[in-house]
Scaffold this motif. Structure first.
Motif, PDB file in Angstrom:
ATOM      1  N   THR A   1      -8.529  -2.769   2.376  1.00  0.00           N
ATOM      2  CA  THR A   1      -9.816  -3.329   2.823  1.00  0.00           C
ATOM      3  C   THR A   1     -10.073  -4.754   2.345  1.00  0.00           C
TER       4      THR A   1
ATOM      5  N   VAL B   1      -5.400   5.647  -6.168  1.00  0.00           N
ATOM      6  CA  VAL B   1      -6.293   5.868  -5.023  1.00  0.00           C
ATOM      7  C   VAL B   1      -7.221   4.667  -4.820  1.00  0.00           C
ATOM      8  N   VAL B   2      -7.786   4.163  -5.910  1.00  0.00           N
ATOM      9  CA  VAL B   2      -8.684   3.005  -5.825  1.00  0.00           C
ATOM     10  C   VAL B   2      -7.922   1.770  -5.358  1.00  0.00           C
TER      11      VAL B   2
ATOM     12  N   ALA C   1       0.830  -1.209   0.000  1.00  0.00           N
ATOM     13  CA  ALA C   1       0.000   0.000   0.000  1.00  0.00           C
ATOM     14  C   ALA C   1       0.862   1.256   0.000  1.00  0.00           C
TER      15      ALA C   1
ATOM     16  N   TRP D   1      -7.220   1.915  -1.533  1.00  0.00           N
ATOM     17  CA  TRP D   1      -8.393   1.600  -0.724  1.00  0.00           C
ATOM     18  C   TRP D   1      -8.691   0.102  -0.756  1.00  0.00           C
TER      19      TRP D   1
ATOM     20  N   THR E   1       1.010   4.246  -2.843  1.00  0.00           N
ATOM     21  CA  THR E   1       0.875   5.659  -2.476  1.00  0.00           C
ATOM     22  C   THR E   1       2.024   6.491  -3.033  1.00  0.00           C
TER      23      THR E   1
END
Length: 458
Positions: free
Chosen positions: A186, A178-179, A82, A182, A86
């Motif tokens: 999750t 960004v997608v 992640a 997320w 980013t």
């Protein structure tokens, strides 16, 4: 039953997220090539500065791959993955708004660093999510999706530059990143490696060694292979790698456990991917130029002409993934690289400024088929030859060998090109192109020979 369904859903999400992230990273390594002319015009860049918009990405990418794998084992593979997404997305934003070529190159350095924390962790997350019996099929899908970058790279670059403007090749990464961020946080379960301590000396030595070798390969053709800069950086890189190996023998928590290389499958597959990507990356670089400089195609037309070659990477890896368990990796590696080598010889025999597209499209498709056969088989050989706790380290080694191979192949094919031709005319370029693709064929043959060492069945 609920647990089984949940596990399947998690695996599906891991496959989707890691595959799309890989596509984004590989695409950015290729898409810039068709935008270089527009970047030079807008930012007033020199030829050397333009080269660094490509090389800066590959350099930081290669240097940090093993470090990224170690960080994933220590702090969590999902977390580091992640973080890589980013960093990559933020760096893409910087590249998109870069007011000068210096800012663009700096953005590409950071973008490559983000990519280094995505690729090995994507493979590690995939390996951790899928058991050995399902892993080859998953790797086939993964290779298919990331392989789409081969035809999309020149095509997207040409279309974006022609239809909008070059910054959009970077803007597009921001919403995708960004997608992905997320979804990763999750939908993916966290996993760690066995060693929670970071091998700091190993990180430093491997980073220094990779940097020295990459710098020598990048600068060799520009500065001269016998220059003090190139020889010095190459020797320093080799010395650092030697010190890294010596340290790994006695480190309490080695960054790359050397016992992994006792596996014939692991060692041979890493050699295979080095020469596989050496040949494939170098040939893609020159094929795009041959269509434009040799045959007079525009950027978009060249991208469309390359599409049949790259589209094989969408279909073939899935077929390989379904059949690796039955036949083993060796047939796909040897046959794939052999087919690619023969196709390069075919193209070399017909390459000239007057050649029609119909004369080269068939060997292009066969070459793409061979490249696409080899990649998932080599990935499978590496990731199924180690215990689950070493998947992160194995994926880091595999990714590093692939990236070093790409730099090596690009440098060697340029040597072949300059020995026989130049950019002075389409005829001169065609002669150099012929020598370059024959060099690429030779690299593929070496990879195929290494593939014969892989045991028949897993």
């Amino acid at each position: 039953m609920v647990t089984v369904v949940k596990r399947r859903s998690t695996r599906t999400w891991v496959l989707v997220i890691t595959s799309v992230a890989s596509l984004m990273v590989v695409l950015d390594a290729l898409v810039v090539a068709t935008a270089l002319t527009a970047i030079r015009t807008d930012l007033g860049a020199s030829i050397t500065e333009l080269e660094w918009t490509v090389n800066a990405y590959g350099l930081s990418f290669a240097v940090l791959l093993m470090t990224a794998a170690a960080a994933g084992d220590r702090w969590g593979r999902r977390r580091v993955f992640a973080a890589g997404v980013t960093v990559f997305s933020v760096a893409s934003l910087v590249c998109a708004v870069a007011p000068t070529i210096e800012v663009l190159v700096a953005g590409r350095v950071v973008q490559g660093a983000g990519a280094a924390f995505v690729m090995p962790l994507a493979l590690a997350l995939l390996g951790a999510a899928f058991p050995p019996e399902l892993r080859p099929k998953a790797l086939g899908v993964f290779a298919s999706v990331s392989g789409i970058a081969v035809p999309l790279g020149p095509l997207v670059g040409g279309a974006v530059v022609a239809g909008i403007s070059w910054p959009w090749i970077f803007w597009i990464n921001v919403p995708i990143g960004v997608v992905l961020l997320w979804l990763a946080l999750t939908r993916i379960d966290e996993s760690h490696g066995p060693d929670r301590a970071v091998d700091v000396p190993g990180v430093v030595l491997m980073g220094a060694g990779t940097f020295g070798l990459m710098w020598a390969l990048i600068q060799g053709n520009a500065e001269g292979w016998g220059s003090a800069e190139v020889v010095g950086s190459g020797v320093a890189g080799l010395v650092a790698i030697g010190m890294f190996v010596a340290w790994q023998r006695r480190a309490a928590h080695p960054m790359l456990p050397l016992h992994l290389f006792r596996s014939r499958r692991f060692t041979a597959a890493n050699v295979v991917i080095f020469f596989h990507w050496s040949s494939a990356f170098g040939v893609v670089f020159f094929m795009a130029q041959f269509l434009q400089t040799g045959l007079g195609y525009g950027p978009l037309a060249a991208g469309l002409a390359l599409a049949p070659w790259g589209l094989t990477t969408v279909v073939v890896p899935q077929w390989v993934g379904r059949n690796v368990g039955r036949f083993g990796e060796r047939p796909f590696v040897v046959a794939g690289l052999g087919l690619h080598a023969l196709s390069m010889v075919w193209i070399a025999l017909v390459a000239e400024p007057s050649v029609g597209y119909a004369a080269i499209v068939v060997p292009m498709v066969l070459s793409g088929t061979g490249i696409a056969m080899c990649l998932p088989a080599a990935q499978s050989a590496v990731l199924t030859s180690v215990a689950p706790q070493f998947i992160g380290k194995a994926s880091g080694a595999f990714s590093s060998m692939r990236q070093l191979g790409g730099a090596f192949g690009g440098a060697v094919l340029v040597v072949g090109f300059t020995a026989a031709g130049s950019y002075a005319s389409s005829e001169e370029f065609s002669r150099g192109f012929t020598a370059a693709v024959l060099t690429g064929a030779g690299l593929a043959v070496v990879g195929a020979l290494a593939g014969t060492v892989i045991p028949r069945k897993g």
